[in-house]
Design an enzyme around this catalytic site. Sequence first.
Site: not given
Lengths: 415, 81
Positions: A190, A218, A249
């Site tokens: 990240s 991610h 996300k």
Amino acid sequence: MSFNEKIRAMYVEQIEGIKDAGIFKQERLIHSAQAADIEVEFPTGSSLKKVINMCANNYLGLSSHPEVVKAAHDGLDTRGYGMSSVRFICGTQDIHKELERKVTEFLGTEDTILFPSCMDANAGVFEAILTDEDVMISDRLVHASIIDGIRLCSAMHDTFKHSNMSHLEKKLQLHADKRLKVVITDGVFSMDGDTAKLDEMVALCEKYDAMLFVDDSHATGFIGKTGRGTHEKCGVFGKIDIITTTFGKALGGASGGCVSGRKELVELCRQKARPYLFSNTIAPVVVSGVLKVLDILSESTERRDKLEKNTAYWRKGLTEAGFVLKDGDTPIVPVMLFNAKLSQNISNDLYDEGIYAIGFFFPVVAKGQARIRTQISAGHEIHHLDKALDAFIKIGKKYDILSKTKQEIIEMYGL
Amino acid sequence: MEEIRDVVLEYVIEEYLEDEDEEISYETPLISGGIVDSFSMVSLKRFLEAKYKISIPDEKASPEAFDTVNSITALVKEITS
């Protein structure tokens, strides 16, 4: 004991210490839906400012997508607001199981279990599947939630240098006598935006009879040619034993996470993982939204393709302008500044120019590694990126850091 | 016989130092100095056990005992003697 003045003073001192250290975190209030263009109140009490968001995990621009919002509305209407129960009492709806099936299919695994967040998934998974006869071998840069999960587990823990495969192999040899070995990594890291070498890790795990754990928070939805994640990019789809990921996300960005992988491991989580057993699962309204997101992503790769193009455009623009970037090809693009104060000053100046991007420095990243982490979205249009580039270049000139090497920036501003 | 403390020093440099320019001595605080975190201590313990064919009891593998190359060497010598 009451919260007397002596106790209060103790906590005040602690908070002042955080401020003195320059690491006090302040929230910026957003008065609009999450998107590329947002309206922000910062500092608190000031008038609203329209800025371009360059630091959200809204990789696919789905956080406020009309179809997702509509699906969430429908879910609210048909399945209600809350469950008022944990999963195994009376907190499981048909749509929870439907989402678990769809995630399993999307990630190419055997089974999936939902958690209130990926933080909870990581906190609960290791304790559920390992004992003190086993060993966990983790990359030294894994996410904080994995560290917490490791701390809660009785298995031995060791680390290997970041993405260093020969060091990992040495560790697998060192711990050859353990009953079970689990190698633990993020898919995309990240802070640096680099990708784990999952192809090499799968080969090592096969050689040494170890399981492989990947947190793909991610990556899920946009990494790999159909957005399935880092395992797709690395050519090892279907070969990861445990994947954890988030719906907070790219996949709509609301909340929730999961453990997905070998069906026996998922079943053990269902029986033993404490955040699953002792906390409500994802609310029906969010489940409905994520189901729509997966439909959108399964129908077309248009959004992840646009994200890839935007990322290439952004990286090229910053590189040509003369900024020092971390290498990589993911939408996490760290602009390296090395000095903590410099990263804060540049972040503030960018905000004045209408660009919202945050400085990261110790202890979030290592000392001397301060940066502004920019994150690209499919919700960005080229005009957003051009405006942001203009602002970065203007501020970069102000601090005279363009076309300077790492060493030159450090000589100017210190570490 | 190879000096125990040189073996330990070499292992610590190889295992924990990320920056090639960083230098440590026999007395550099490893854990309290932030070079080795308590998680990573386990590999050093396992390395010593394998290298010297010893078993270091958990109660002796304290962060204090593992804080410098000299203190680690003293611990290994105590167990092997």
